[in-house]
Design an enzyme around this catalytic site. Structure first.
Site, mmCIF file in Angstrom:
data_model
loop_
_atom_site.group_PDB
_atom_site.id
_atom_site.type_symbol
_atom_site.label_atom_id
_atom_site.label_comp_id
_atom_site.label_asym_id
_atom_site.label_seq_id
_atom_site.Cartn_x
_atom_site.Cartn_y
_atom_site.Cartn_z
ATOM 1 N N GLY A 1 -3.767 -4.148 6.163
ATOM 2 C CA GLY A 1 -2.704 -3.823 7.108
ATOM 3 C C GLY A 1 -2.997 -2.530 7.840
ATOM 4 N N LYS B 1 -1.171 -1.035 -4.374
ATOM 5 C CA LYS B 1 -2.364 -0.250 -4.030
ATOM 6 C C LYS B 1 -1.936 1.191 -3.806
ATOM 7 C CE LYS B 1 -4.660 -0.068 0.441
ATOM 8 N NZ LYS B 1 -5.205 -0.891 1.530
ATOM 9 N N ASP C 1 -7.219 2.956 -2.902
ATOM 10 C CA ASP C 1 -7.921 2.973 -1.610
ATOM 11 C C ASP C 1 -8.207 4.413 -1.230
ATOM 12 O OD1 ASP C 1 -8.918 2.617 0.927
ATOM 13 O OD2 ASP C 1 -7.150 1.590 1.736
ATOM 14 N N SER D 1 0.873 -1.165 0.000
ATOM 15 C CA SER D 1 0.000 0.000 0.000
ATOM 16 C C SER D 1 0.918 1.224 0.000
ATOM 17 C CB SER D 1 -0.858 -0.054 1.265
ATOM 18 O OG SER D 1 -1.581 1.138 1.449
ATOM 19 N N LYS E 1 -2.937 4.924 -2.422
ATOM 20 C CA LYS E 1 -3.879 5.702 -1.633
ATOM 21 C C LYS E 1 -4.279 6.908 -2.471
ATOM 22 C CE LYS E 1 -3.967 3.620 2.426
ATOM 23 N NZ LYS E 1 -5.228 3.108 2.994
ATOM 24 N N ASP F 1 -13.610 -2.030 3.264
ATOM 25 C CA ASP F 1 -12.668 -2.125 4.381
ATOM 26 C C ASP F 1 -13.410 -1.620 5.617
ATOM 27 O OD1 ASP F 1 -10.719 -1.522 6.324
ATOM 28 O OD2 ASP F 1 -9.273 -0.679 4.947
ATOM 29 N N LYS G 1 -9.405 -7.139 8.200
ATOM 30 C CA LYS G 1 -8.389 -6.694 9.158
ATOM 31 C C LYS G 1 -8.779 -7.258 10.511
ATOM 32 C CE LYS G 1 -7.063 -2.403 6.875
ATOM 33 N NZ LYS G 1 -7.241 -0.951 6.861
ATOM 34 N N GLU H 1 -11.075 0.492 -3.222
ATOM 35 C CA GLU H 1 -11.330 0.173 -1.812
ATOM 36 C C GLU H 1 -12.014 1.343 -1.105
ATOM 37 O OE1 GLU H 1 -7.776 -1.364 -0.017
ATOM 38 O OE2 GLU H 1 -8.541 -1.136 2.022
HETATM 39 O O1 OSB Z 1 -7.109 1.541 4.717
HETATM 40 O O2 OSB Z 1 -5.767 -0.065 4.447
HETATM 41 C C1 OSB Z 1 -6.041 1.013 4.982
HETATM 42 C C2 OSB Z 1 -3.044 2.127 7.105
HETATM 43 C C3 OSB Z 1 -3.687 2.759 8.141
HETATM 44 C C4 OSB Z 1 -5.049 2.878 8.108
HETATM 45 C C5 OSB Z 1 -5.783 2.331 7.053
HETATM 46 C C6 OSB Z 1 -5.154 1.650 6.025
HETATM 47 C C7 OSB Z 1 -3.760 1.583 6.037
HETATM 48 C C8 OSB Z 1 -2.971 0.952 4.984
HETATM 49 C C9 OSB Z 1 -1.616 0.446 5.375
HETATM 50 O O3 OSB Z 1 -3.303 0.914 3.818
HETATM 51 C C10 OSB Z 1 -1.313 -0.909 4.877
HETATM 52 C C11 OSB Z 1 -0.035 -1.406 5.503
HETATM 53 O O4 OSB Z 1 -0.025 -1.779 6.692
HETATM 54 O O5 OSB Z 1 0.965 -1.425 4.780
HETATM 55 MG MG MG Z 2 -8.282 0.427 3.361
#
Ligand code: OSB
Ligand code: MG
Length: 375
Positions: free
Chosen positions: A290, A161, A188, A135, A163, A238, A262, A213
Protein backbone atom coordinates in the site's frame (compact mmCIF):
# COMPACT_ATOMS: atom_id res chain seq x y z
CA UNK A 1 -10.55 2.31 -27.37
CA UNK A 2 -10.08 5.82 -28.59
CA UNK A 3 -8.43 8.03 -25.98
CA UNK A 4 -10.59 11.13 -26.28
CA UNK A 5 -9.85 13.14 -23.14
CA UNK A 6 -7.25 13.01 -20.37
CA UNK A 7 -7.75 15.00 -17.18
CA UNK A 8 -5.08 15.33 -14.53
CA UNK A 9 -6.04 16.60 -11.09
CA UNK A 10 -3.97 17.15 -7.98
CA UNK A 11 -6.01 16.76 -4.81
CA UNK A 12 -5.02 17.41 -1.21
CA UNK A 13 -6.07 14.94 1.48
CA UNK A 14 -5.03 14.87 5.14
CA UNK A 15 -4.42 11.50 6.77
CA UNK A 16 -6.28 11.07 10.08
CA UNK A 17 -2.93 10.66 11.80
CA UNK A 18 0.73 11.01 10.78
CA UNK A 19 2.38 7.87 9.36
CA UNK A 20 6.07 7.47 10.21
CA UNK A 21 8.50 5.27 8.28
CA UNK A 22 12.30 5.07 8.39
CA UNK A 23 12.41 7.71 5.62
CA UNK A 24 10.09 10.30 7.18
CA UNK A 25 6.61 11.27 8.34
CA UNK A 26 3.61 11.65 6.03
CA UNK A 27 0.30 13.32 6.78
CA UNK A 28 -0.67 15.92 4.20
CA UNK A 29 -1.01 13.98 0.97
CA UNK A 30 -0.72 15.52 -2.49
CA UNK A 31 -2.35 12.93 -4.73
CA UNK A 32 -2.62 12.99 -8.53
CA UNK A 33 -5.78 11.49 -10.00
CA UNK A 34 -5.90 10.56 -13.69
CA UNK A 35 -9.20 10.44 -15.57
CA UNK A 36 -9.05 8.96 -19.06
CA UNK A 37 -12.16 9.17 -21.23
CA UNK A 38 -12.21 6.49 -23.93
CA UNK A 39 -15.26 5.87 -26.15
CA UNK A 40 -17.22 8.14 -23.82
CA UNK A 41 -16.39 6.17 -20.65
CA UNK A 42 -14.36 7.66 -17.76
CA UNK A 43 -11.68 5.44 -16.24
CA UNK A 44 -9.83 6.49 -13.09
CA UNK A 45 -6.27 5.94 -11.87
CA UNK A 46 -4.15 7.26 -9.00
CA UNK A 47 -0.48 8.17 -8.96
CA UNK A 48 0.89 6.64 -5.77
CA UNK A 49 4.09 8.67 -5.45
CA UNK A 50 4.91 10.27 -2.14
CA UNK A 51 5.44 14.03 -1.85
CA UNK A 52 9.25 13.77 -1.64
CA UNK A 53 11.72 11.36 -3.32
CA UNK A 54 12.32 9.29 -0.19
CA UNK A 55 10.42 6.06 -0.89
CA UNK A 56 11.55 5.86 -4.51
CA UNK A 57 12.85 8.57 -6.85
CA UNK A 58 9.41 9.89 -7.84
CA UNK A 59 7.41 12.72 -6.30
CA UNK A 60 3.98 14.26 -6.90
CA UNK A 61 5.66 16.98 -8.96
CA UNK A 62 7.85 14.68 -11.08
CA UNK A 63 4.77 12.60 -11.93
CA UNK A 64 2.81 15.73 -12.85
CA UNK A 65 5.68 16.80 -15.11
CA UNK A 66 6.15 13.39 -16.81
CA UNK A 67 2.44 12.89 -17.43
CA UNK A 68 1.83 16.48 -18.59
CA UNK A 69 4.89 16.85 -20.80
CA UNK A 70 5.40 13.31 -22.13
CA UNK A 71 2.70 10.73 -21.46
CA UNK A 72 -0.52 12.67 -22.11
CA UNK A 73 0.70 14.31 -25.35
CA UNK A 74 1.79 10.89 -26.67
CA UNK A 75 -1.45 9.18 -25.65
CA UNK A 76 -4.15 11.65 -26.57
CA UNK A 77 -6.12 10.69 -29.68
CA UNK A 78 -4.55 7.21 -29.91
CA UNK A 79 -6.61 4.07 -30.41
CA UNK A 80 -5.60 1.19 -28.14
CA UNK A 81 -7.15 -2.26 -28.70
CA UNK A 82 -6.70 -3.08 -25.00
CA UNK A 83 -5.05 -1.53 -21.94
CA UNK A 84 -1.72 -3.46 -22.15
CA UNK A 85 -0.92 -1.69 -25.47
CA UNK A 86 -0.42 1.47 -23.39
CA UNK A 87 3.07 0.14 -22.69
CA UNK A 88 4.08 0.62 -26.34
CA UNK A 89 3.33 4.33 -25.96
CA UNK A 90 5.51 4.85 -22.88
CA UNK A 91 8.24 2.35 -23.79
CA UNK A 92 10.81 5.06 -24.47
CA UNK A 93 10.32 6.79 -21.11
CA UNK A 94 12.88 5.53 -18.60
CA UNK A 95 11.64 4.97 -15.06
CA UNK A 96 8.73 7.05 -13.72
CA UNK A 97 6.72 3.90 -13.07
CA UNK A 98 4.23 5.61 -10.77
CA UNK A 99 3.42 8.27 -13.37
CA UNK A 100 2.89 5.55 -15.99
CA UNK A 101 0.81 3.41 -13.62
CA UNK A 102 -1.61 6.24 -12.82
CA UNK A 103 -2.45 6.56 -16.51
CA UNK A 104 -2.37 2.87 -17.45
CA UNK A 105 -4.65 1.91 -14.58
CA UNK A 106 -7.23 4.50 -15.64
CA UNK A 107 -7.29 2.85 -19.08
CA UNK A 108 -7.80 -0.58 -17.48
CA UNK A 109 -10.79 0.79 -15.54
CA UNK A 110 -12.26 2.28 -18.73
CA UNK A 111 -11.79 -0.98 -20.62
CA UNK A 112 -13.44 -3.05 -17.87
CA UNK A 113 -16.42 -0.68 -17.77
CA UNK A 114 -16.82 -0.85 -21.55
CA UNK A 115 -16.77 -4.64 -21.46
CA UNK A 116 -19.23 -4.64 -18.55
CA UNK A 117 -16.94 -6.73 -16.32
CA UNK A 118 -15.25 -6.01 -13.02
CA UNK A 119 -11.61 -4.97 -13.24
CA UNK A 120 -10.79 -8.05 -11.19
CA UNK A 121 -12.32 -10.29 -13.90
CA UNK A 122 -10.60 -8.41 -16.71
CA UNK A 123 -7.23 -8.91 -14.98
CA UNK A 124 -7.90 -12.63 -14.59
CA UNK A 125 -8.61 -12.46 -10.86
CA UNK A 126 -10.11 -15.54 -9.23
CA UNK A 127 -10.76 -14.51 -5.61
CA UNK A 128 -13.98 -12.76 -4.55
CA UNK A 129 -12.69 -11.79 -1.12
CA UNK A 130 -9.22 -10.48 -0.29
CA UNK A 131 -7.40 -10.95 3.00
CA UNK A 132 -6.24 -7.78 4.76
CA UNK A 133 -3.34 -6.84 6.97
CA UNK A 134 -2.26 -3.47 8.32
CA UNK A 135 0.96 -1.50 8.32
CA UNK A 136 1.60 0.41 11.57
CA UNK A 137 3.94 3.40 11.54
CA UNK A 138 6.92 3.86 13.85
CA UNK A 139 5.82 4.77 17.41
CA UNK A 140 7.59 6.57 20.26
CA UNK A 141 7.41 3.73 22.76
CA UNK A 142 6.98 -0.06 22.59
CA UNK A 143 3.91 0.33 24.84
CA UNK A 144 2.10 2.54 22.31
CA UNK A 145 2.99 0.09 19.55
CA UNK A 146 1.45 -2.78 21.55
CA UNK A 147 -1.75 -0.73 22.01
CA UNK A 148 -1.99 0.02 18.28
CA UNK A 149 -1.47 -3.63 17.44
CA UNK A 150 -4.19 -4.64 19.90
CA UNK A 151 -6.70 -2.28 18.25
CA UNK A 152 -6.02 -3.71 14.80
CA UNK A 153 -6.09 -7.33 15.97
CA UNK A 154 -9.50 -6.67 17.58
CA UNK A 155 -10.76 -5.24 14.28
CA UNK A 156 -9.92 -8.58 12.67
CA UNK A 157 -6.86 -7.75 10.57
CA UNK A 158 -5.01 -10.93 9.67
CA UNK A 159 -1.41 -9.75 9.64
CA UNK A 160 0.32 -6.92 11.45
CA UNK A 161 3.34 -5.19 9.94
CA UNK A 162 5.47 -2.90 12.10
CA UNK A 163 7.55 -0.16 10.56
CA UNK A 164 11.06 -0.20 12.02
CA UNK A 165 14.37 1.66 11.84
CA UNK A 166 17.68 1.35 13.72
CA UNK A 167 17.03 2.21 17.36
CA UNK A 168 13.29 1.60 16.98
CA UNK A 169 13.33 -2.10 16.26
CA UNK A 170 14.12 -4.95 18.67
CA UNK A 171 12.35 -3.57 21.76
CA UNK A 172 9.21 -2.85 19.71
CA UNK A 173 9.05 -6.23 17.99
CA UNK A 174 9.87 -8.01 21.25
CA UNK A 175 7.06 -6.24 23.12
CA UNK A 176 4.51 -6.98 20.38
CA UNK A 177 5.55 -10.64 20.06
CA UNK A 178 5.32 -11.10 23.86
CA UNK A 179 1.82 -9.60 23.92
CA UNK A 180 0.64 -11.52 20.81
CA UNK A 181 2.51 -14.82 20.55
CA UNK A 182 0.34 -16.19 17.73
CA UNK A 183 -0.37 -13.37 15.26
CA UNK A 184 1.12 -13.21 11.78
CA UNK A 185 3.75 -10.51 12.31
CA UNK A 186 6.18 -8.83 9.94
CA UNK A 187 8.47 -5.79 9.90
CA UNK A 188 9.33 -3.23 7.21
CA UNK A 189 12.60 -1.28 7.35
CA UNK A 190 12.23 0.71 4.10
CA UNK A 191 15.97 0.37 3.36
CA UNK A 192 17.24 1.55 6.76
CA UNK A 193 19.93 -1.12 7.33
CA UNK A 194 23.28 -2.15 5.80
CA UNK A 195 24.63 -5.59 5.00
CA UNK A 196 27.03 -5.01 7.93
CA UNK A 197 23.96 -5.13 10.21
CA UNK A 198 23.44 -8.84 9.41
CA UNK A 199 24.38 -9.90 12.94
CA UNK A 200 21.84 -7.47 14.41
CA UNK A 201 19.12 -8.47 11.92
CA UNK A 202 19.62 -12.15 12.80
CA UNK A 203 18.14 -11.45 16.21
CA UNK A 204 14.78 -11.03 14.45
CA UNK A 205 14.84 -14.78 13.81
CA UNK A 206 13.73 -15.27 17.44
CA UNK A 207 10.40 -13.52 16.75
CA UNK A 208 9.08 -16.00 14.13
CA UNK A 209 8.34 -13.22 11.66
CA UNK A 210 6.40 -13.87 8.50
CA UNK A 211 9.01 -11.72 6.74
CA UNK A 212 11.45 -8.81 6.99
CA UNK A 213 10.57 -6.30 4.29
CA UNK A 214 13.26 -4.40 2.37
CA UNK A 215 16.00 -4.17 5.02
CA UNK A 216 18.73 -2.92 2.62
CA UNK A 217 19.15 -0.20 -0.01
CA UNK A 218 16.39 0.46 -2.52
CA UNK A 219 18.42 -0.71 -5.54
CA UNK A 220 20.47 -3.47 -3.89
CA UNK A 221 19.41 -6.97 -4.97
CA UNK A 222 22.81 -8.62 -4.55
CA UNK A 223 23.16 -7.43 -0.93
CA UNK A 224 19.77 -8.92 -0.09
CA UNK A 225 20.94 -12.27 -1.50
CA UNK A 226 23.95 -12.18 0.82
CA UNK A 227 21.74 -11.20 3.75
CA UNK A 228 19.06 -13.82 3.05
CA UNK A 229 21.73 -16.53 3.21
CA UNK A 230 22.42 -15.46 6.82
CA UNK A 231 18.80 -15.18 8.03
CA UNK A 232 16.07 -17.65 8.85
CA UNK A 233 13.37 -14.99 8.48
CA UNK A 234 12.21 -14.71 4.87
CA UNK A 235 13.18 -11.43 3.20
CA UNK A 236 10.40 -9.68 1.27
CA UNK A 237 11.47 -7.18 -1.37
CA UNK A 238 9.48 -3.99 -1.94
CA UNK A 239 11.53 -1.00 -3.23
CA UNK A 240 13.98 -3.20 -5.21
CA UNK A 241 11.37 -4.67 -7.56
CA UNK A 242 10.36 -2.12 -10.19
CA UNK A 243 9.61 -4.58 -13.02
CA UNK A 244 9.34 -8.27 -13.85
CA UNK A 245 13.00 -8.61 -14.86
CA UNK A 246 14.06 -7.50 -11.39
CA UNK A 247 11.64 -9.97 -9.86
CA UNK A 248 13.26 -12.71 -11.95
CA UNK A 249 16.77 -11.60 -10.93
CA UNK A 250 15.89 -11.43 -7.24
CA UNK A 251 14.27 -14.86 -7.29
CA UNK A 252 17.08 -16.59 -9.19
CA UNK A 253 19.71 -15.00 -6.91
CA UNK A 254 17.71 -16.07 -3.80
CA UNK A 255 17.56 -12.45 -2.64
CA UNK A 256 14.06 -12.92 -1.19
CA UNK A 257 11.40 -15.52 -0.47
CA UNK A 258 8.41 -13.17 -0.77
CA UNK A 259 7.62 -10.18 -3.02
CA UNK A 260 5.34 -7.26 -2.25
CA UNK A 261 3.69 -5.98 -5.45
CA UNK A 262 2.74 -2.31 -5.65
CA UNK A 263 0.97 -1.18 -8.79
CA UNK A 264 2.69 2.20 -8.82
CA UNK A 265 6.18 0.91 -8.16
CA UNK A 266 6.08 -1.53 -11.09
CA UNK A 267 4.29 0.78 -13.56
CA UNK A 268 0.69 -0.49 -13.60
CA UNK A 269 -1.51 -3.58 -13.89
CA UNK A 270 0.21 -5.08 -16.94
CA UNK A 271 3.64 -5.22 -15.31
CA UNK A 272 2.18 -6.13 -11.90
CA UNK A 273 0.60 -9.19 -13.50
CA UNK A 274 3.96 -10.13 -15.06
CA UNK A 275 5.64 -9.91 -11.65
CA UNK A 276 2.81 -12.01 -10.22
CA UNK A 277 3.21 -14.63 -12.97
CA UNK A 278 6.99 -14.93 -12.52
CA UNK A 279 6.55 -15.31 -8.77
CA UNK A 280 3.85 -17.96 -9.27
CA UNK A 281 6.08 -19.92 -11.64
CA UNK A 282 8.84 -19.97 -9.01
CA UNK A 283 6.61 -20.65 -6.00
CA UNK A 284 7.17 -17.20 -4.49
CA UNK A 285 4.09 -15.90 -2.62
CA UNK A 286 3.10 -12.28 -3.26
CA UNK A 287 0.93 -9.72 -1.50
CA UNK A 288 -0.36 -6.27 -2.33
CA UNK A 289 1.57 -3.36 -0.83
CA UNK A 290 0.00 0.00 0.00
CA UNK A 291 0.98 3.64 -0.49
CA UNK A 292 -1.62 5.33 1.75
CA UNK A 293 -3.91 5.53 -1.27
CA UNK A 294 -7.21 7.31 -1.70
CA UNK A 295 -10.19 5.14 -2.58
CA UNK A 296 -9.28 5.06 -6.27
CA UNK A 297 -5.81 3.58 -5.75
CA UNK A 298 -7.27 1.32 -3.05
CA UNK A 299 -9.92 -0.03 -5.46
CA UNK A 300 -7.17 -0.85 -7.99
CA UNK A 301 -5.25 -2.66 -5.24
CA UNK A 302 -8.33 -4.73 -4.40
CA UNK A 303 -8.77 -5.77 -8.04
CA UNK A 304 -5.10 -6.76 -8.36
CA UNK A 305 -5.22 -8.73 -5.08
CA UNK A 306 -7.72 -11.17 -6.62
CA UNK A 307 -5.03 -12.81 -8.80
CA UNK A 308 -4.40 -16.35 -7.55
CA UNK A 309 -0.78 -15.80 -6.43
CA UNK A 310 -1.81 -13.22 -3.78
CA UNK A 311 -1.75 -15.79 -0.99
CA UNK A 312 -0.53 -13.53 1.83
CA UNK A 313 -2.57 -10.73 3.49
CA UNK A 314 -1.94 -7.35 1.81
CA UNK A 315 -1.58 -3.80 3.15
CA UNK A 316 -5.05 -3.08 1.78
CA UNK A 317 -7.22 -1.89 4.64
CA UNK A 318 -10.39 0.10 5.28
CA UNK A 319 -10.80 3.69 4.04
CA UNK A 320 -11.60 4.81 7.57
CA UNK A 321 -8.11 3.92 8.81
CA UNK A 322 -6.78 6.74 6.63
CA UNK A 323 -9.45 9.31 5.83
CA UNK A 324 -12.37 11.11 7.48
CA UNK A 325 -14.04 11.00 4.10
CA UNK A 326 -12.89 8.94 1.10
CA UNK A 327 -13.44 9.92 -2.55
CA UNK A 328 -15.32 6.74 -3.49
CA UNK A 329 -18.76 5.36 -2.63
CA UNK A 330 -19.19 3.10 -0.82
CA UNK A 331 -15.93 3.45 1.12
CA UNK A 332 -13.71 0.38 1.38
CA UNK A 333 -14.89 -1.64 4.36
CA UNK A 334 -13.32 -4.59 6.08
CA UNK A 335 -15.36 -7.49 7.48
CA UNK A 336 -14.91 -8.62 11.11
CA UNK A 337 -12.84 -11.49 9.62
CA UNK A 338 -10.39 -8.98 8.19
CA UNK A 339 -11.39 -9.35 4.54
CA UNK A 340 -12.71 -7.12 1.77
CA UNK A 341 -15.52 -8.28 -0.51
CA UNK A 342 -14.52 -7.67 -4.12
CA UNK A 343 -17.07 -5.63 -6.07
CA UNK A 344 -18.54 -7.49 -9.04
CA UNK A 345 -19.89 -4.51 -11.02
CA UNK A 346 -18.16 -2.96 -14.05
CA UNK A 347 -14.67 -1.46 -13.71
CA UNK A 348 -13.41 -0.56 -10.25
CA UNK A 349 -16.87 -1.21 -8.82
CA UNK A 350 -16.96 1.93 -6.66
CA UNK A 351 -18.57 5.23 -7.55
CA UNK A 352 -16.16 8.15 -7.85
CA UNK A 353 -17.40 11.18 -5.83
CA UNK A 354 -16.71 13.87 -8.41
CA UNK A 355 -18.12 16.76 -6.38
CA UNK A 356 -15.88 15.98 -3.44
CA UNK A 357 -12.93 15.58 -5.81
CA UNK A 358 -13.67 19.03 -7.27
CA UNK A 359 -13.57 20.50 -3.75
CA UNK A 360 -10.21 18.86 -3.03
CA UNK A 361 -8.62 19.78 -6.37
CA UNK A 362 -5.82 22.37 -6.37
CA UNK A 363 -4.74 22.14 -10.03
CA UNK A 364 -5.98 20.57 -13.26
CA UNK A 365 -4.56 19.79 -16.69
CA UNK A 366 -6.63 18.62 -19.64
CA UNK A 367 -6.04 17.18 -23.13
CA UNK A 368 -8.70 16.69 -25.77
CA UNK A 369 -8.32 14.72 -29.00
CA UNK A 370 -8.87 16.71 -32.19
CA UNK A 371 -10.24 15.33 -35.47
CA UNK A 372 -6.75 15.57 -36.98
CA UNK A 373 -5.52 13.08 -34.37
CA UNK A 374 -7.83 10.30 -35.55
CA UNK A 375 -5.52 7.32 -35.81
O1 OSB B 1 6.94 0.43 2.35
O2 OSB B 1 4.99 -0.36 2.36
C1 OSB B 1 5.74 0.62 2.40
C2 OSB B 1 3.60 3.77 2.89
C3 OSB B 1 4.33 4.68 2.16
C4 OSB B 1 5.51 4.30 1.60
C5 OSB B 1 5.96 2.98 1.72
C6 OSB B 1 5.22 2.03 2.41
C7 OSB B 1 4.04 2.45 3.03
C8 OSB B 1 3.20 1.57 3.83
C9 OSB B 1 1.75 1.95 3.94
O3 OSB B 1 3.61 0.64 4.49
C10 OSB B 1 0.82 0.82 3.75
C11 OSB B 1 -0.60 1.34 3.66
O4 OSB B 1 -0.98 1.92 2.62
O5 OSB B 1 -1.32 1.16 4.64
MG1 MG C 1 7.47 -1.60 2.19
Amino acid sequence: MKIETIILREIRMRLKSPFETSFGVMQDRRIILVEVIANGVSGWGEVTSTEGPFYNSETTDTAWHIISDFIAPALIGKVLPTAPEFKTIVNGIRGHEMAKAGVENAIWDAEAQQKGVSLSKLLGGTLDEVVCGVSIGIQDEPGTMVKKVEEEVLRGYNRIKLKIKPGKDMAFVNAVRKAFPEIQLSVDANCAYQLEDAFHLRKFDDFRLLMIEQPLQWDEINGHAKLQAQLQSPICLDECITHARHAFTAITWCACRVINIKLGRVGGHTEARRVHDICSTHGIPVWCGGMLESGIGRAHNIAMSTLPGFTLPGDVSASRRYWDEDIIEPEVEVTPRGTIHVPQTGGLGYKVRSQLIDQLTVRTNRWKATRAMQA
